[in-house]
Design a protein around this motif. Structure first.
Motif, PDB file in Angstrom:
ATOM      1  N   GLY A 207      -7.222  -7.981 -12.294  1.00 60.04           N
ATOM      2  CA  GLY A 207      -7.790  -9.158 -11.284  1.00 60.04           C
ATOM      3  C   GLY A 207      -7.237  -9.288 -10.052  1.00 60.04           C
ATOM      4  N   ASP A 208      -5.975  -9.173  -9.873  1.00 56.04           N
ATOM      5  CA  ASP A 208      -5.414  -9.431  -8.779  1.00 56.04           C
ATOM      6  C   ASP A 208      -5.602  -8.176  -7.601  1.00 56.04           C
ATOM      7  OD1 ASP A 208      -4.100 -11.610  -9.551  1.00 56.04           O
ATOM      8  OD2 ASP A 208      -2.232 -10.610  -9.976  1.00 56.04           O
ATOM      9  N   ALA A 209      -5.607  -6.962  -8.323  1.00 55.47           N
ATOM     10  CA  ALA A 209      -5.904  -5.800  -7.308  1.00 55.47           C
ATOM     11  C   ALA A 209      -7.590  -5.820  -7.064  1.00 55.47           C
ATOM     12  CB  ALA A 209      -5.716  -4.531  -8.173  1.00 55.47           C
ATOM     13  N   THR A 210      -8.284  -6.372  -7.941  1.00 55.64           N
ATOM     14  CA  THR A 210      -9.448  -6.308  -7.743  1.00 55.64           C
ATOM     15  C   THR A 210      -9.936  -7.300  -6.560  1.00 55.64           C
ATOM     16  OG1 THR A 210     -10.277  -5.685  -9.929  1.00 55.64           O
ATOM     17  CG2 THR A 210     -11.977  -6.716  -8.719  1.00 55.64           C
ATOM     18  N   LYS A 211      -9.453  -8.480  -6.481  1.00 62.90           N
ATOM     19  CA  LYS A 211      -9.673  -9.411  -5.812  1.00 62.90           C
ATOM     20  C   LYS A 211      -9.143  -9.111  -4.279  1.00 62.90           C
ATOM     21  CE  LYS A 211      -8.135 -14.271  -4.637  1.00 62.90           C
ATOM     22  NZ  LYS A 211      -7.338 -15.431  -4.922  1.00 62.90           N
ATOM     23  N   VAL A 212      -8.158  -8.228  -3.998  1.00 58.53           N
ATOM     24  CA  VAL A 212      -7.632  -7.600  -2.866  1.00 58.53           C
ATOM     25  C   VAL A 212      -8.414  -6.642  -2.463  1.00 58.53           C
ATOM     26  CG1 VAL A 212      -5.750  -6.148  -1.880  1.00 58.53           C
ATOM     27  CG2 VAL A 212      -5.184  -8.060  -3.487  1.00 58.53           C
ATOM     28  N   ALA A 213      -9.148  -5.836  -3.335  1.00 50.73           N
ATOM     29  CA  ALA A 213     -10.134  -4.737  -2.752  1.00 50.73           C
ATOM     30  C   ALA A 213     -11.302  -5.454  -2.381  1.00 50.73           C
ATOM     31  CB  ALA A 213     -10.457  -3.870  -4.008  1.00 50.73           C
ATOM     32  N   CYS A 214     -11.829  -6.505  -2.874  1.00 55.47           N
ATOM     33  CA  CYS A 214     -13.050  -7.331  -2.359  1.00 55.47           C
ATOM     34  C   CYS A 214     -12.532  -7.886  -1.012  1.00 55.47           C
ATOM     35  CB  CYS A 214     -13.345  -8.260  -3.544  1.00 55.47           C
ATOM     36  SG  CYS A 214     -14.062  -7.754  -4.929  1.00 55.47           S
TER      37      CYS A 214
ATOM     38  N   ALA B 195      -4.018  -2.108  -5.039  1.00 57.01           N
ATOM     39  CA  ALA B 195      -2.996  -2.014  -6.183  1.00 57.01           C
ATOM     40  C   ALA B 195      -1.597  -2.312  -5.585  1.00 57.01           C
ATOM     41  CB  ALA B 195      -2.966  -0.990  -6.993  1.00 57.01           C
ATOM     42  N   GLY B 196      -1.270  -1.634  -4.601  1.00 59.57           N
ATOM     43  CA  GLY B 196      -0.094  -1.806  -3.898  1.00 59.57           C
ATOM     44  C   GLY B 196       0.349  -3.117  -3.346  1.00 59.57           C
ATOM     45  N   ILE B 197      -0.867  -3.804  -2.780  1.00 56.19           N
ATOM     46  CA  ILE B 197      -0.662  -5.055  -2.071  1.00 56.19           C
ATOM     47  C   ILE B 197      -0.558  -6.236  -3.268  1.00 56.19           C
ATOM     48  CG2 ILE B 197      -2.239  -6.748  -0.927  1.00 56.19           C
ATOM     49  CD1 ILE B 197      -3.364  -4.295   0.749  1.00 56.19           C
ATOM     50  N   ALA B 198      -1.335  -5.964  -4.233  1.00 52.83           N
ATOM     51  CA  ALA B 198      -1.240  -6.899  -5.501  1.00 52.83           C
ATOM     52  C   ALA B 198       0.065  -6.852  -5.992  1.00 52.83           C
ATOM     53  CB  ALA B 198      -2.313  -6.463  -6.501  1.00 52.83           C
ATOM     54  N   ILE B 199       0.667  -5.450  -6.236  1.00 57.24           N
ATOM     55  CA  ILE B 199       2.318  -5.465  -6.893  1.00 57.24           C
ATOM     56  C   ILE B 199       3.016  -6.192  -5.744  1.00 57.24           C
ATOM     57  CG2 ILE B 199       3.986  -4.096  -7.156  1.00 57.24           C
ATOM     58  CD1 ILE B 199       1.792  -1.996  -8.276  1.00 57.24           C
ATOM     59  N   ALA B 200       2.924  -5.937  -4.443  1.00 61.51           N
ATOM     60  CA  ALA B 200       3.889  -6.640  -3.486  1.00 61.51           C
ATOM     61  C   ALA B 200       3.711  -8.150  -3.417  1.00 61.51           C
ATOM     62  CB  ALA B 200       3.695  -5.944  -2.147  1.00 61.51           C
ATOM     63  N   GLU B 201       2.609  -8.748  -3.640  1.00 64.48           N
ATOM     64  CA  GLU B 201       2.346 -10.163  -3.644  1.00 64.48           C
ATOM     65  C   GLU B 201       2.706 -10.738  -4.913  1.00 64.48           C
ATOM     66  OE1 GLU B 201      -1.929 -10.948  -3.154  1.00 64.48           O
ATOM     67  OE2 GLU B 201      -1.905 -10.476  -0.998  1.00 64.48           O
ATOM     68  N   ALA B 202       2.659  -9.883  -5.901  1.00 69.81           N
ATOM     69  CA  ALA B 202       3.177 -10.404  -7.360  1.00 69.81           C
ATOM     70  C   ALA B 202       4.822 -10.544  -7.242  1.00 69.81           C
ATOM     71  CB  ALA B 202       2.798  -9.637  -8.483  1.00 69.81           C
TER      72      ALA B 202
ATOM     73  N   GLY C 196      14.925 -13.683 -11.263  1.00 68.57           N
ATOM     74  CA  GLY C 196      15.073 -13.358 -12.565  1.00 68.57           C
ATOM     75  C   GLY C 196      13.972 -13.194 -13.460  1.00 68.57           C
ATOM     76  N   GLU C 197      12.877 -13.503 -13.004  1.00 68.29           N
ATOM     77  CA  GLU C 197      11.653 -13.185 -13.741  1.00 68.29           C
ATOM     78  C   GLU C 197      10.677 -12.014 -13.177  1.00 68.29           C
ATOM     79  OE1 GLU C 197       9.004 -16.702 -13.460  1.00 68.29           O
ATOM     80  OE2 GLU C 197      10.504 -18.062 -14.460  1.00 68.29           O
ATOM     81  N   PRO C 198      10.146 -11.351 -14.239  1.00 68.47           N
ATOM     82  CA  PRO C 198       9.351 -10.320 -13.964  1.00 68.47           C
ATOM     83  C   PRO C 198       8.071 -10.595 -12.880  1.00 68.47           C
ATOM     84  CG  PRO C 198       8.657 -10.862 -15.955  1.00 68.47           C
ATOM     85  CD  PRO C 198       9.960 -11.876 -15.638  1.00 68.47           C
ATOM     86  N   ALA C 199       7.767  -9.566 -12.155  1.00 63.85           N
ATOM     87  CA  ALA C 199       6.376  -9.820 -11.255  1.00 63.85           C
ATOM     88  C   ALA C 199       5.186  -9.490 -12.170  1.00 63.85           C
ATOM     89  CB  ALA C 199       6.347  -9.142 -10.166  1.00 63.85           C
ATOM     90  N   ILE C 200       4.229 -10.292 -12.193  1.00 71.55           N
ATOM     91  CA  ILE C 200       2.884  -9.754 -13.056  1.00 71.55           C
ATOM     92  C   ILE C 200       1.688  -9.592 -11.975  1.00 71.55           C
ATOM     93  CG2 ILE C 200       1.290 -10.677 -14.745  1.00 71.55           C
ATOM     94  CD1 ILE C 200       3.407 -12.600 -15.511  1.00 71.55           C
ATOM     95  N   ALA C 201       1.482  -8.438 -12.146  1.00 73.05           N
ATOM     96  CA  ALA C 201       0.273  -7.852 -11.273  1.00 73.05           C
ATOM     97  C   ALA C 201      -1.009  -7.406 -12.086  1.00 73.05           C
ATOM     98  CB  ALA C 201       0.775  -6.794 -10.324  1.00 73.05           C
ATOM     99  N   THR C 202      -1.796  -8.018 -11.748  1.00 70.31           N
ATOM    100  CA  THR C 202      -3.205  -7.921 -12.800  1.00 70.31           C
ATOM    101  C   THR C 202      -4.153  -7.023 -12.190  1.00 70.31           C
ATOM    102  OG1 THR C 202      -4.402  -9.941 -12.353  1.00 70.31           O
ATOM    103  CG2 THR C 202      -2.602 -10.212 -14.168  1.00 70.31           C
TER     104      THR C 202
END
Length: 85
Positions: A42-49, A20-27, A34-40
Motif C-alpha cells: 500500500g505504501d509503494a502504491t501510494k508513492v506510485a500514485c 518501492a525504493g522510496i517506500a522502503i526509505a520512508e519506512a 531498534g524496531e524494523p521498518a515496515i514497507a507495505t
C-alpha cells in the motif's frame, strides 16, 4: 506500435521499482531505533500514485516491484513487508 507498448510497460515497472525504493526509505526513516521498518504494498502504491501519477496499479505489480527492491537492498536485516504474502 508493439515497441511503444513495450517501452510503456518497462517505464511503468521502473516507476514501480522507484516507488518501492522510496517506500522502503520512508519506512526506514519512520522506524524507531531498534524496531524494523515496515514497507507495505500500500505504501509503494501510494508513492506510485503521488509521484508518478499511476492511478490504477495492480497489487501484484507493486508487490513484485517491492519484493525486487526488498531483496536488492538487503532489507531482511532491518525491514518487514507484506509483498511476499
Amino acid at each position: 506500435m508493439k515497441r511503444a507498448r513495450s517501452a510503456v510497460i518497462r517505464d511503468r515497472f521502473r516507476n514501480l521499482l522507484r516507488s518501492a525504493g522510496i517506500a522502503i526509505a520512508e519506512a526506514r526513516r519512520r522506524a524507531a531505533r531498534g524496531e524494523p521498518a515496515i514497507a507495505t504494498v500500500g505504501d509503494a502504491t501510494k508513492v506510485a500514485c503521488q509521484h508518478y501519477g499511476h492511478l490504477c496499479v495492480e497489487r501484484e505489480e507493486t508487490a513484485a516491484a517491492l519484493r525486487q527492491r526488498y531483496q536488492a537492498t538487503d532489507c531482511r536485516a532491518d525491514c518487514m513487508t507484506d509483498a511476499f504474502n
